[in-house]
Scaffold this active site. Structure first.
Site, PDB file in Angstrom:
ATOM      1  N   HIS A 183       9.790  24.284  39.638  1.00  0.00           N
ATOM      2  CA  HIS A 183      11.191  24.440  40.032  1.00  0.00           C
ATOM      3  C   HIS A 183      11.687  25.806  39.562  1.00  0.00           C
ATOM      4  O   HIS A 183      11.347  26.257  38.464  1.00  0.00           O
ATOM      5  CB  HIS A 183      12.026  23.329  39.384  1.00  0.00           C
ATOM      6  CG  HIS A 183      13.499  23.477  39.595  1.00  0.00           C
ATOM      7  ND1 HIS A 183      14.377  23.833  38.582  1.00  0.00           N
ATOM      8  CD2 HIS A 183      14.264  23.315  40.706  1.00  0.00           C
ATOM      9  CE1 HIS A 183      15.602  23.870  39.053  1.00  0.00           C
ATOM     10  NE2 HIS A 183      15.571  23.559  40.337  1.00  0.00           N
ATOM     11  N   ASN A 184      12.457  26.478  40.405  1.00  0.00           N
ATOM     12  CA  ASN A 184      12.961  27.819  40.049  1.00  0.00           C
ATOM     13  C   ASN A 184      11.835  28.693  39.481  1.00  0.00           C
ATOM     14  O   ASN A 184      11.958  29.285  38.399  1.00  0.00           O
ATOM     15  CB  ASN A 184      14.104  27.726  39.038  1.00  0.00           C
ATOM     16  CG  ASN A 184      15.393  27.198  39.661  1.00  0.00           C
ATOM     17  OD1 ASN A 184      15.489  27.041  40.884  1.00  0.00           O
ATOM     18  ND2 ASN A 184      16.377  26.910  38.837  1.00  0.00           N
ATOM     19  N   GLU A 213       8.737  27.552  44.222  1.00  0.00           N
ATOM     20  CA  GLU A 213      10.048  27.588  44.877  1.00  0.00           C
ATOM     21  C   GLU A 213      10.520  29.028  45.053  1.00  0.00           C
ATOM     22  O   GLU A 213      10.389  29.854  44.140  1.00  0.00           O
ATOM     23  CB  GLU A 213      11.067  26.803  44.058  1.00  0.00           C
ATOM     24  CG  GLU A 213      12.415  26.697  44.741  1.00  0.00           C
ATOM     25  CD  GLU A 213      13.397  25.858  43.953  1.00  0.00           C
ATOM     26  OE1 GLU A 213      14.407  25.432  44.548  1.00  0.00           O
ATOM     27  OE2 GLU A 213      13.183  25.635  42.745  1.00  0.00           O
ATOM     28  N   ASP A 215      14.042  30.853  46.167  1.00  0.00           N
ATOM     29  CA  ASP A 215      15.460  30.814  46.537  1.00  0.00           C
ATOM     30  C   ASP A 215      15.801  32.157  47.179  1.00  0.00           C
ATOM     31  O   ASP A 215      15.900  33.175  46.489  1.00  0.00           O
ATOM     32  CB  ASP A 215      16.332  30.589  45.297  1.00  0.00           C
ATOM     33  CG  ASP A 215      16.198  29.180  44.746  1.00  0.00           C
ATOM     34  OD1 ASP A 215      15.438  28.392  45.332  1.00  0.00           O
ATOM     35  OD2 ASP A 215      16.835  28.873  43.731  1.00  0.00           O
ATOM     36  N   HIS A 228      18.565  33.060  41.432  1.00  0.00           N
ATOM     37  CA  HIS A 228      19.336  31.824  41.382  1.00  0.00           C
ATOM     38  C   HIS A 228      20.763  32.158  41.793  1.00  0.00           C
ATOM     39  O   HIS A 228      21.497  32.816  41.053  1.00  0.00           O
ATOM     40  CB  HIS A 228      19.288  31.221  39.978  1.00  0.00           C
ATOM     41  CG  HIS A 228      19.660  29.780  39.938  1.00  0.00           C
ATOM     42  ND1 HIS A 228      20.725  29.294  39.216  1.00  0.00           N
ATOM     43  CD2 HIS A 228      19.107  28.699  40.561  1.00  0.00           C
ATOM     44  CE1 HIS A 228      20.808  27.990  39.380  1.00  0.00           C
ATOM     45  NE2 HIS A 228      19.847  27.601  40.193  1.00  0.00           N
ATOM     46  N   GLU A 262      14.139  27.818  49.870  1.00  0.00           N
ATOM     47  CA  GLU A 262      15.561  27.496  49.877  1.00  0.00           C
ATOM     48  C   GLU A 262      16.258  28.677  50.553  1.00  0.00           C
ATOM     49  O   GLU A 262      16.407  29.745  49.968  1.00  0.00           O
ATOM     50  CB  GLU A 262      16.063  27.287  48.446  1.00  0.00           C
ATOM     51  CG  GLU A 262      17.480  26.734  48.386  1.00  0.00           C
ATOM     52  CD  GLU A 262      17.906  26.407  46.963  1.00  0.00           C
ATOM     53  OE1 GLU A 262      18.996  26.873  46.567  1.00  0.00           O
ATOM     54  OE2 GLU A 262      17.154  25.706  46.267  1.00  0.00           O
TER      55      GLU A 262
END
Length: 813
Positions: A183-184, A213, A215, A228, A262
């Protein structure tokens, strides 16, 4: 053997001092030689002992302070290298003096280490590899130094080497695997103002992570960036991340990497993202067309060295260059109210066809409920859940969650409130069959220890096959059940914590005078029925070689999901008391006397830091390598539990299952009878629960031969079965059993034939709604009981055939 040991040490000492006329070795030379002879001895320990020796010297010998002659060196080496717990173990198995002959070593390897079919050549190989003295190797004798080296070697590590490489069947669909997910991934620390780095992706991929991931946001000069959103975290170039993934995707594993996109970018920068991925990944990018005729996801094996993109997708076969899709990213999940208009419709955003075309087997879809998913969801569609949402589903409807995850992929991510990038317990979601349980890889601690532990199970390739009961179409399983799991025989884990070696002071410990007061915790993680924790007593002021000598016992109901965590802590330290830990899947544990190599808080090995333990696993049935595990159970007068059949509510179906009730009872009686007989036989022989029949008979024969009575022990075959005929004081204890399972298999097949007609048969009987769901659940339970018991009986038959082989082998000897 002591003379040989002294001679060997004298020879090594003389070689080290060379032409030195004084015949003395200074402190540096002492440390160098001792480390050469035994690399597991800490330098600080040697320095301390040399200082203690100096303090005992008289004034007349002050001129040789810090120097040792050969006699002093030999005495010092023996004192600091001889571990009493290992010496007593050696003496217990040594038939002569203080060394192990090949016969002694063979007995130890078979009876204690659980090794099958050990030969004298294997014993000689161990002696030649680990006995340091030439004389000992020549005579085929293993002394205390060689025995210690052997027990500290990789051969006696607690981790089964078979699991150091990919060892599972990779031809199952992706939905049947737990998939290591980050995650992240771009973050190095927290998710408010921590740094972002391409190195974070490289580090995760090298650890075996298979889902990272990204983003993605609009960047300057029409070049997308990753960070983020709406925070102070550093921005990094999308292109640089794609290049790093391209170079390192398959460093640790050949199995597919999934890019969880994302997407917050404009159409123009979405097209740039697609262009970068197509040009940089090239043939690695999976661009398979989705087949609506198929019902299952592809397998990891069929996607070797492929990169998949997870994200939103426009309708299949659309001709539009762009279109609107619902917002499915994590930001939308954590802020649902803002993503809904006054009319209550879900917020949408534009998606470029170029980016949409890169998504195939991992199409993001909003989750509504399990019934709707069962009816409408396509095999290539997957749902993402926040930690809170997933845990609510796990508590409210665990059976439906497990069944959903048999066919569809699920990705879980931490709550947005975890601004410090802390992690939740992944075990809670693994218990429900969730595949991509994403954690913050940048945050070390207990949760990442569990993560690293699970994925060791399959060569750290990033994919671990889920238990059969969580994959099979017709099977009932609830992670919250407190009942016996159908078709799975509980196993008993016996752990003896014997001693520890070279425990460092806890991180941040103060003055040089600080001492360690260690204790050990032993934790079991798995389904709720398996979770347990025990701890040893504290050993005061001894971090060098504390002796614990404490035993614990745990019942493991679902071995395939269980993790065992050893942790060492300092009882007298204020603050972070952590010293070291090691987390291992239950099914990767080797039985016998083993060393556990402890790891730091960040998962790095701590030099020479270990636990010495004894492991036994009893009542092992089905799965794994049975010949390596203890197979016996303690004698008990407790009422026997029989696997049960549940009523479906349709007379013709229930009549089919009734046929299996008596064979199930007979099968249980047969298996328990064999286990109890084996336990009594081994206990009578004075051997451990993991000893094999071959060793028992050999020991009995030796006792008879050495008996003052006129006794003999003869082995003869009566038909196909062996018989021990003892004369004198020995009874005939060996019991024979071969297990039949034909009736059980017949009932299982008959039950399966009902599966296709189950729903219509239930409806014709008037079952509907919750009663229909309960009938379907009971049907799955019954099928699983029958299949599981058939598997256990098949394993029981193989076990008995192995017992017969061992008996025949003894007769031939």
């Amino acid at each position: 053997m002591q003379q040989m040991r002294d001679s060997w040490l004298q020879e090594m000492f003389q070689a080290e001092i060379g032409e030195n006329d004084s015949g003395l070795l200074d402190d540096r030379g002492v440390i160098k030689l001792i480390k050469k002879l035994n690399s597991n001895i800490a330098t600080e320990r040697v320095q301390q002992k040399v200082k203690e020796l100096d303090l005992k010297r008289t004034e007349s010998s002050a001129g040789i302070r810090g120097k040792l002659n050969s006699e002093e060196f030999i005495s010092l080496f023996k004192e600091i290298s001889t571990r009493p717990e290992i010496y007593f173990l050696l003496v217990r198995y040594a038939s002569n003096a203080d060394y192990l002959s090949t016969d002694d070593l063979l007995l130890f390897l078979e009876a204690e280490q659980g090794m099958a079919r050990v030969t004298k050549d294997k014993c000689l190989e161990v002696i030649n590899n680990f006995e340091p003295s030439k004389e000992g190797r020549k005579l085929g004798q293993l002394g205390i130094d060689g025995f210690t080296h052997y027990l500290l070697s990789e051969e006696c590590d607690i981790f089964d080497p078979d699991h150091k490489k990919c060892c599972q069947d990779m031809s199952h669909p992706l939905s049947h695997f737990f998939i290591a997910s980050s995650h992240n991934t771009y973050l190095m620390k927290d998710q408010l103002q921590g740094p972002s780095s391409v190195d974070a992706y490289i580090r995760a991929l090298k650890k075996g992570c298979r889902c990272v991931e990204l983003d993605c946001w609009d960047g300057p000069n029409d070049d997308p960036v990753i960070y983020h959103g709406h925070t102070l975290t550093k921005k990094i170039s999308f292109k640089s991340v794609i290049e790093a993934i391209n170079h390192h995707a398959f460093d640790a594993s050949d199995y597919p990497v999934i890019l969880s996109i994302e997407n917050h970018c404009s159409i123009k920068q979405q097209k740039a993202m697609a262009t970068y991925m197509l040009s940089i990944f090239g043939d690695k990018l999976c661009l398979d067309h989705i087949s609506e005729k198929s019902t299952h996801l592809p397998t990891p094996e069929s996607l070797r060295r492929k990169i998949l993109v997870k994200g939103k997708k426009l309708p299949l076969n659309t001709e539009l260059e762009e279109g609107y899709v619902t917002d499915e990213d994590e930001g939308a999940e954590s802020d649902k109210k803002k993503n809904k208009t006054l009319e209550g419709t879900v917020k949408k955003h534009k998606l470029a066809k170029e980016l949409s075309d890169l998504v195939n087997y991992c199409v993001s879809k909003r989750f509504q409920d399990f019934q709707l998913s069962q009816q409408q969801q396509k095999y290539w569609e997957m749902c993402s859940y926040s930690e809170s949402t997933a845990l609510k589903l796990a508590m409210a409807c665990p059976e439906e969650f497990v069944n959903h995850n048999k066919r569809f992929l699920s990705r879980i991510y931490p709550n947005g409130m975890r601004v410090d990038s802390s992690n939740y317990n992944p075990q809670d979601l693994w218990n429900c069959g969730c595949q991509m349980v994403a954690l913050n890889y940048q945050t070390p601690g207990l949760m990442m220890d569990l993560y690293d532990g699970l994925f060791k199970k399959n060569g750290n390739c990033g994919y671990v096959l889920k238990p059969a009961i969580m994959r099979e179409e017709i099977a009932y399983f609830s992670a919250n059940t407190k009942d016996v799991i159908p078709g799975v025989s509980p196993q008993i884990l016996h752990v003896k914590i014997i001693s520890g070696q070279h425990f460092p002071k806890p991180k941040g410990s103060g003055s040089r005078g600080d001492v360690t007061d260690p204790y050990v915790t032993l934790e079991i993680f798995g389904i709720p029925a398996d979770c347990a924790e025990e701890r040893t007593k504290t050993v005061p002021h001894n971090g060098y070689n504390p002796i614990f000598d404490e035993s614990f016992e745990f019942q493991i109901n679902l071995p395939e999901l269980a993790l065992v965590r050893f942790a060492v802590l300092d009882d007298d330290y204020i603050g972070d008391e952590f010293i070291g830990q090691y987390t291992i899947p239950f099914e990767c544990m080797q039985t016998g006397y083993r060393h556990v190599r402890l790891l730091s808080n960040t998962g790095d090995p701590i030099e020479n830091c270990s636990l010495f333990v004894h492991i036994a696993i009893t009542n092992k049935r089905g799965g794994g390598k049975a010949h390596k595990r203890g197979m016996s159970v303690k004698k008990t007068k407790r009422k026997r539990d029989y696997p049960s059949m549940k009523s479906v509510g349709v007379k013709s179906i229930d009549e089919t299952f009734k046929v299996a009730i008596q064979p199930l009872r007979d099968a249980t009686d047969l298996r328990d009878g064999v286990q109890i007989a084996l336990a009594e036989f081994k206990e009578t022989c004075g051997l451990s629960p993991i000893a094999n029949i071959k060793q028992c008979i050999r020991l009995l024969a030796t006792r008879v031969a050495n008996s003052s009575e006129n006794a003999s022990l003869n082995l003869s075959m009566k038909g196909d079965y062996p018989s021990l005929e003892a004369q004198g004081i020995l009874p005939d204890i060996l019991k024979k059993a071969l297990l039949s399972f034909d009736e059980l298999l017949h009932s299982q097949r008959a039950g399966l034939e009902w599966h296709e007609e189950l729903e219509s048969a239930c409806q014709q009987t008037g079952l509907k709604g919750r009663k229909l769901a309960k009938a379907t659940e009971n049907f799955a339970w019954n099928i699983r009981v029958l299949k599981g018991q058939a598997d256990l009986l098949l394993q029981g038959k193989k076990d008995c055939q192995e017992y017969l082989r061992q008996v025949t082998c003894v007769d031939e000897e």
